[in-house]
Design a protein around this motif. Structure first.
Motif, PDB file in Angstrom:
ATOM      1  N   SER A 117      46.144  -4.025  -0.927  1.00  0.00           N
ATOM      2  CA  SER A 117      46.657  -4.844   0.168  1.00  0.00           C
ATOM      3  C   SER A 117      46.389  -6.312  -0.107  1.00  0.00           C
ATOM      4  CB  SER A 117      46.002  -4.448   1.494  1.00  0.00           C
ATOM      5  OG  SER A 117      44.602  -4.665   1.466  1.00  0.00           O
ATOM      6  N   ARG A 132      47.341  -8.344   7.362  1.00  0.00           N
ATOM      7  CA  ARG A 132      47.142  -7.684   6.071  1.00  0.00           C
ATOM      8  C   ARG A 132      48.338  -6.785   5.796  1.00  0.00           C
ATOM      9  NH1 ARG A 132      43.458  -7.213   2.427  1.00  0.00           N
ATOM     10  NH2 ARG A 132      42.030  -8.500   3.643  1.00  0.00           N
ATOM     11  N   ASP A 133      48.927  -6.973   4.604  1.00  0.00           N
ATOM     12  CA  ASP A 133      50.083  -6.190   4.183  1.00  0.00           C
ATOM     13  C   ASP A 133      49.642  -5.150   3.163  1.00  0.00           C
ATOM     14  OD1 ASP A 133      51.802  -7.770   5.743  1.00  0.00           O
ATOM     15  OD2 ASP A 133      51.942  -9.269   4.146  1.00  0.00           O
ATOM     16  N   TYR A 134      50.030  -3.887   3.402  1.00  0.00           N
ATOM     17  CA  TYR A 134      49.657  -2.764   2.545  1.00  0.00           C
ATOM     18  C   TYR A 134      50.854  -2.263   1.762  1.00  0.00           C
ATOM     19  CZ  TYR A 134      45.351  -2.571   5.273  1.00  0.00           C
ATOM     20  OH  TYR A 134      44.162  -2.889   5.872  1.00  0.00           O
ATOM     21  N   ASP A 171      53.482   0.512   0.502  1.00  0.00           N
ATOM     22  CA  ASP A 171      54.140   1.613   1.197  1.00  0.00           C
ATOM     23  C   ASP A 171      53.398   2.916   0.894  1.00  0.00           C
ATOM     24  OD1 ASP A 171      56.032  -0.062   2.253  1.00  0.00           O
ATOM     25  OD2 ASP A 171      57.431   0.217   0.586  1.00  0.00           O
ATOM     26  N   SER A 212      51.702  -2.614   7.968  1.00  0.00           N
ATOM     27  CA  SER A 212      50.913  -3.839   7.987  1.00  0.00           C
ATOM     28  C   SER A 212      50.120  -3.937   9.286  1.00  0.00           C
ATOM     29  CB  SER A 212      51.827  -5.060   7.840  1.00  0.00           C
ATOM     30  OG  SER A 212      52.535  -5.018   6.623  1.00  0.00           O
ATOM     31  N   SER A 220      48.275  -6.956  11.936  1.00  0.00           N
ATOM     32  CA  SER A 220      48.161  -8.376  12.257  1.00  0.00           C
ATOM     33  C   SER A 220      47.648  -8.510  13.678  1.00  0.00           C
ATOM     34  CB  SER A 220      49.504  -9.096  12.105  1.00  0.00           C
ATOM     35  OG  SER A 220      50.456  -8.558  13.003  1.00  0.00           O
ATOM     36  N   SER A 270      46.148   2.401   7.859  1.00  0.00           N
ATOM     37  CA  SER A 270      46.055   1.254   6.957  1.00  0.00           C
ATOM     38  C   SER A 270      44.634   0.698   6.951  1.00  0.00           C
ATOM     39  CB  SER A 270      47.029   0.163   7.389  1.00  0.00           C
ATOM     40  OG  SER A 270      48.339   0.646   7.426  1.00  0.00           O
TER      41      SER A 270
END
Length: 257
Positions: A170, A198-200, A202, A206, A208, A243
């Motif tokens: 991430s 935070r972007d994970y 696939d 995500s 936020s 996540s």
């Protein structure tokens, strides 16, 4: 039992410290829960000039996960892991401008955990964590600074796919704006609010949301100190389909000497 030993320099300029510490817990009737945590570290600071210095800290720790941890695998013994960390801290202050760059990195390695069904391999939790942040402050009044603090973060797992078939790598970002107030060792305040995300990879979604950090130290009397803090952060987990999760933590203490 918490033994500790530290050797600190007392030079006029620069600094060099080394130390070690332990945390040994023994249960009266649950010997399988006994733990031996320990760590070693060294810290150095280079005073480049009267307005600039550079600090470096490295450490190695052996720790364990508490039974209440979300990712506890319910082994016959607590899960143990090692943490190797490094921190670079650069500070510069001239007139009313103060800048700080902080870079933290950490490698976590989880040891196999025994259970009633055999050994549980936890190598899919091993990861690197990188957290650079930059703070820019302006002293508007004596003892009062306004700041903006952007930060990035990366989580990189050693295994591309974990036991649940998910990629947990991430990338995170954060922005805080706030104020610090320091009144001659009587009252200290650091309050920042902002946004974090935070972007994970696939297929994990995500995360936020609102972010906050606060720290207050107050000395109403020479013998009395009141400390309090509040923080909010996104923590890692290996729960299938999750996540990560927000942890909002508050703390307060009163010291009387």
């Amino acid at each position: 039992v918490y033994p500790a030993l530290e050797l600190r320099s007392d030079w006029t300029k620069h600094a060099l410290n080394v130390g070690l510490h332990g945390d040994f817990q023994r249960y009266f009737d649950r010997e399988s829960e006994d733990t031996n945590d320990w760590g070693v570290f060294t810290y150095g600071r280079l005073d480049i000039s009267d307005v600039e210095n550079l600090g470096l800290r490295v450490s190695h720790d052996m720790e364990h996960e508490e039974r209440g941890n979300r990712d506890d695998v319910n082994g016959t013994e607590p899960t143990r892991f090692t943490a190797d960390a490094g921190e670079l801290d650069w500070r510069f202050q001239r007139d009313a401008i103060f800048t700080r760059f902080l870079f933290d990195s950490r490698h976590l390695r989880y040891l196999d955990t025994p259970s009633s069904l055999g050994i549980i391999n936890q190598s899919d939790r091993n990861r690197w964590e990188y957290d650079p942040r930059f703070r820019l402050c302006y002293e508007a009044f004596e003892g009062t600074m306004f700041y903006v603090e952007p930060a990035l973060s990366w989580r990189r797992y050693e295994r591309d796919i974990d036991r649940n078939g998910e990629n947990r790598d991430s990338t995170g970002r954060q922005i805080l704006v706030g104020v610090t107030y320091d009144a001659s060792a009587v009252t200290y305040l650091d309050l920042g609010v902002g946004y974090t995300a935070r972007d994970y990879k696939d297929p994990l979604p995500s995360i936020s949301g609102f972010d906050v950090r606060a720290q207050v130290t107050w000395n109403p009397l020479d013998q009395l100190t009141v400390n309090s803090s509040l923080s909010r952060s996104i923590e890692e987990t290996t729960t299938a389909g999750v996540s990560g999760f927000f942890v909002t933590a508050g703390r307060a203490s009163i010291d009387y000497e």
